[in-house]
Write a protein that holds these residues in place. Structure first.
Motif, PDB file in Angstrom:
ATOM      1  N   GLY A 220       0.799  -1.220   0.000  1.00 27.24           N
ATOM      2  CA  GLY A 220       0.000   0.000   0.000  1.00 27.24           C
ATOM      3  C   GLY A 220       0.832   1.270   0.000  1.00 27.24           C
ATOM      4  O   GLY A 220       0.449   2.264  -0.626  1.00 27.24           O
ATOM      5  N   VAL A 221       1.965   1.256   0.690  1.00 27.78           N
ATOM      6  CA  VAL A 221       2.805   2.457   0.737  1.00 27.78           C
ATOM      7  C   VAL A 221       4.017   2.326  -0.186  1.00 27.78           C
ATOM      8  O   VAL A 221       4.190   3.109  -1.130  1.00 27.78           O
ATOM      9  N   CYS A 222       4.861   1.323   0.061  1.00 22.78           N
ATOM     10  CA  CYS A 222       6.121   1.235  -0.694  1.00 22.78           C
ATOM     11  C   CYS A 222       5.889   0.879  -2.156  1.00 22.78           C
ATOM     12  O   CYS A 222       6.436   1.519  -3.052  1.00 22.78           O
ATOM     13  N   GLY A 223       5.066  -0.160  -2.398  1.00 21.26           N
ATOM     14  CA  GLY A 223       4.845  -0.608  -3.764  1.00 21.26           C
ATOM     15  C   GLY A 223       4.108   0.423  -4.604  1.00 21.26           C
ATOM     16  O   GLY A 223       4.466   0.700  -5.748  1.00 21.26           O
ATOM     17  N   MET A 224       3.067   1.036  -4.004  1.00 18.32           N
ATOM     18  CA  MET A 224       2.320   2.073  -4.733  1.00 18.32           C
ATOM     19  C   MET A 224       3.244   3.245  -5.057  1.00 18.32           C
ATOM     20  O   MET A 224       3.145   3.850  -6.122  1.00 18.32           O
ATOM     21  N   SER A 225       4.158   3.577  -4.136  1.00 21.20           N
ATOM     22  CA  SER A 225       5.085   4.688  -4.381  1.00 21.20           C
ATOM     23  C   SER A 225       6.035   4.383  -5.530  1.00 21.20           C
ATOM     24  O   SER A 225       6.506   5.292  -6.211  1.00 21.20           O
ATOM     25  N   ARG A 226       6.316   3.102  -5.749  1.00 20.21           N
ATOM     26  CA  ARG A 226       7.187   2.713  -6.873  1.00 20.21           C
ATOM     27  C   ARG A 226       6.367   2.492  -8.139  1.00 20.21           C
ATOM     28  O   ARG A 226       6.909   2.064  -9.153  1.00 20.21           O
ATOM     29  N   LEU A 227       5.063   2.739  -8.072  1.00 15.45           N
ATOM     30  CA  LEU A 227       4.145   2.510  -9.190  1.00 15.45           C
ATOM     31  C   LEU A 227       4.171   1.055  -9.648  1.00 15.45           C
ATOM     32  O   LEU A 227       4.077   0.751 -10.836  1.00 15.45           O
ATOM     33  N   SER A 228       4.307   0.145  -8.667  1.00 14.52           N
ATOM     34  CA  SER A 228       4.318  -1.279  -8.973  1.00 14.52           C
ATOM     35  C   SER A 228       2.907  -1.769  -9.273  1.00 14.52           C
ATOM     36  O   SER A 228       1.981  -1.573  -8.480  1.00 14.52           O
ATOM     37  N   LYS A 229       2.770  -2.427 -10.438  1.00 11.90           N
ATOM     38  CA  LYS A 229       1.453  -2.935 -10.834  1.00 11.90           C
ATOM     39  C   LYS A 229       0.979  -3.999  -9.853  1.00 11.90           C
ATOM     40  O   LYS A 229      -0.196  -4.030  -9.470  1.00 11.90           O
ATOM     41  N   ARG A 230       1.901  -4.871  -9.424  1.00 14.33           N
ATOM     42  CA  ARG A 230       1.551  -5.918  -8.452  1.00 14.33           C
ATOM     43  C   ARG A 230       0.995  -5.307  -7.172  1.00 14.33           C
ATOM     44  O   ARG A 230       0.010  -5.784  -6.612  1.00 14.33           O
ATOM     45  N   SER A 231       1.637  -4.229  -6.709  1.00 16.59           N
ATOM     46  CA  SER A 231       1.198  -3.633  -5.452  1.00 16.59           C
ATOM     47  C   SER A 231      -0.138  -2.904  -5.597  1.00 16.59           C
ATOM     48  O   SER A 231      -0.961  -2.923  -4.681  1.00 16.59           O
ATOM     49  N   PHE A 232      -0.355  -2.270  -6.768  1.00 17.02           N
ATOM     50  CA  PHE A 232      -1.655  -1.637  -7.021  1.00 17.02           C
ATOM     51  C   PHE A 232      -2.761  -2.684  -6.952  1.00 17.02           C
ATOM     52  O   PHE A 232      -3.786  -2.486  -6.290  1.00 17.02           O
ATOM     53  N   VAL A 233      -2.549  -3.805  -7.632  1.00 16.33           N
ATOM     54  CA  VAL A 233      -3.552  -4.861  -7.655  1.00 16.33           C
ATOM     55  C   VAL A 233      -3.749  -5.433  -6.251  1.00 16.33           C
ATOM     56  O   VAL A 233      -4.884  -5.590  -5.778  1.00 16.33           O
ATOM     57  N   ALA A 234      -2.649  -5.719  -5.543  1.00 13.42           N
ATOM     58  CA  ALA A 234      -2.754  -6.276  -4.186  1.00 13.42           C
ATOM     59  C   ALA A 234      -3.544  -5.333  -3.287  1.00 13.42           C
ATOM     60  O   ALA A 234      -4.426  -5.761  -2.535  1.00 13.42           O
ATOM     61  N   THR A 235      -3.250  -4.026  -3.379  1.00  9.51           N
ATOM     62  CA  THR A 235      -3.927  -3.047  -2.520  1.00  9.51           C
ATOM     63  C   THR A 235      -5.419  -2.975  -2.833  1.00  9.51           C
ATOM     64  O   THR A 235      -6.250  -2.964  -1.927  1.00  9.51           O
ATOM     65  N   MET A 236      -5.749  -2.962  -4.125  1.00 11.27           N
ATOM     66  CA  MET A 236      -7.169  -2.973  -4.505  1.00 11.27           C
ATOM     67  C   MET A 236      -7.845  -4.214  -3.939  1.00 11.27           C
ATOM     68  O   MET A 236      -8.940  -4.144  -3.377  1.00 11.27           O
ATOM     69  N   VAL A 237      -7.183  -5.378  -4.081  1.00  9.48           N
ATOM     70  CA  VAL A 237      -7.790  -6.643  -3.645  1.00  9.48           C
ATOM     71  C   VAL A 237      -8.008  -6.638  -2.134  1.00  9.48           C
ATOM     72  O   VAL A 237      -9.095  -6.968  -1.649  1.00  9.48           O
ATOM     73  N   PHE A 238      -7.003  -6.226  -1.334  1.00  8.10           N
ATOM     74  CA  PHE A 238      -7.239  -6.336   0.110  1.00  8.10           C
ATOM     75  C   PHE A 238      -8.201  -5.263   0.627  1.00  8.10           C
ATOM     76  O   PHE A 238      -8.870  -5.485   1.639  1.00  8.10           O
ATOM     77  N   ILE A 239      -8.322  -4.147  -0.056  1.00  8.27           N
ATOM     78  CA  ILE A 239      -9.332  -3.172   0.367  1.00  8.27           C
ATOM     79  C   ILE A 239     -10.738  -3.698   0.016  1.00  8.27           C
ATOM     80  O   ILE A 239     -11.669  -3.599   0.811  1.00  8.27           O
ATOM     81  N   ILE A 240     -10.863  -4.318  -1.171  1.00  4.46           N
ATOM     82  CA  ILE A 240     -12.178  -4.846  -1.569  1.00  4.46           C
ATOM     83  C   ILE A 240     -12.613  -5.997  -0.656  1.00  4.46           C
ATOM     84  O   ILE A 240     -13.743  -6.005  -0.152  1.00  4.46           O
ATOM     85  N   THR A 241     -11.710  -6.966  -0.396  1.00  2.00           N
ATOM     86  CA  THR A 241     -12.140  -8.085   0.463  1.00  2.00           C
ATOM     87  C   THR A 241     -12.309  -7.626   1.910  1.00  2.00           C
ATOM     88  O   THR A 241     -13.143  -8.159   2.639  1.00  2.00           O
TER      89      THR A 241
END
Lengths: 144, 164
Positions: free
Chosen positions: A108-129
């Motif tokens: 949510g913080v480090c990966g999104m700051s690096r514009l990592s696609k994996r981290s964007f998807v992971a963050t969306m998924v854990f907020i949705i679930t």
């Protein structure tokens, strides 16, 4: 919860400190400030130098203890969740963050700051679930 | 690495931990009811505070990553950057994150706030961290035994496994 509990400035300031911490760890040590990864590697014995993980965790607990002394109200651990649910929650968070390679900090913080696609998807998924779980708990628990 | 820079790196890690804890507490992350209030999109009284925590962190960290970290070949006090290199969206990434989200919504804790909340000596925090630790150890034992014979070179999976 109601709108009187909305704390945009304090939350923004807290977030800025988390960003500063992630910056210190990355710029000085070359490490990602992902708590689940740091903690899991500390207890299971990760590869390479290991002291920094324990020192990071020591700082985390020391900081927690200091702030608990200064502002205990910020540790209001009051929910309508029974203890068995908290235990199940811990198990899911432990297993899930390891399979998912990160948590709110690492993705949510480090990966999104690096514009990592994996981290964007992971963050969306854990907020949705997470939101779906809260919605289901609300239905099952009535007016909770 | 010289002894001195190891000392500096360890001090930096400790400092980073201190600052991180302060950020979590000020941001409201050590109040599980507030976390649940953020995830409660359909409850009629959504508390968007935690979006500000994540936003504040990214606002500080992202520009420094783009403008400073990316231009450096190595960190200040260590030999190299340990940044995840994997790009593909994988089943473990999505399934693991989904499980994590369910646990997050159920207990109102993610790993950092759980650990920091231990200092309050509340039973909920200890229960959460104990169970989380168990979950991580189980994952470690399961993947260690299933990975060992399948993946021949021990170095390659180690780097790709690098934690986010």
């Amino acid at each position: 919860m109601d709108h009187s509990s909305f704390t945009p400035l304090m939350s923004l300031a807290g977030g800025a400190l988390i960003g500063l911490s992630a910056t210190v760890l990355l710029l000085a040590n070359g490490r990602i400030a992902g708590i689940s990864g740091i903690y899991a590697s500390a207890i299971t014995g990760g590869s390479g130098p290991w002291q920094w993980r324990w020192l990071f965790l020591a700082g985390l607990l020391m900081g927690g203890a200091l702030l608990f002394g200064l502002m205990p109200a910020a540790f209001a651990i009051v929910t309508d969740r029974p203890l068995w649910a908290v235990a199940v929650a811990g198990l899911l968070v432990g297993v899930g963050t390891r399979y998912g390679s990160g948590c709110t900090s690492g993705h949510g913080v480090c990966g999104m700051s690096r514009l990592s696609k994996r981290s964007f998807v992971a963050t969306m998924v854990f907020i949705i679930t997470g939101a779906a779980t809260v919605a289901v708990a609300r239905l099952l628990g009535g007016a909770a | 690495m010289s002894k001195q820079s190891h000392l500096g790196a360890n001090a930096a890690a400790f400092l980073a931990g201190l600052i991180f804890a302060a950020g979590l507490v000020l941001g409201g992350m050590t109040q599980p009811a507030k976390v649940i209030g953020f995830l409660d999109f359909f409850g009629g009284a959504w508390d968007p505070s935690l979006a500000f925590v994540m936003g504040g962190a990214v606002l500080v960290h992202a520009p420094i990553y783009a403008l400073v970290v990316r231009r450096r070949s190595q960190p200040v006090l260590q030999d190299r950057f340990h940044i995840p290199t994997q790009r593909e969206l994988t089943v473990p990434l999505i399934a693991g994150s989904a499980l994590f989200g369910v646990g997050w919504g159920l207990g109102g804790f993610c790993p950092g706030p759980g650990l920091v909340s231990l200092t309050s000596l509340e039973l909920e925090a200890a229960t959460f961290v104990g169970a989380m630790t168990l979950g991580m150890v189980v994952h470690y034992l399961v993947t260690r035994t299933s990975d060992a014979p399948a993946k021949a070179p021990p170095t390659a999976p180690r780097t790709s496994r690098a934690d986010a």
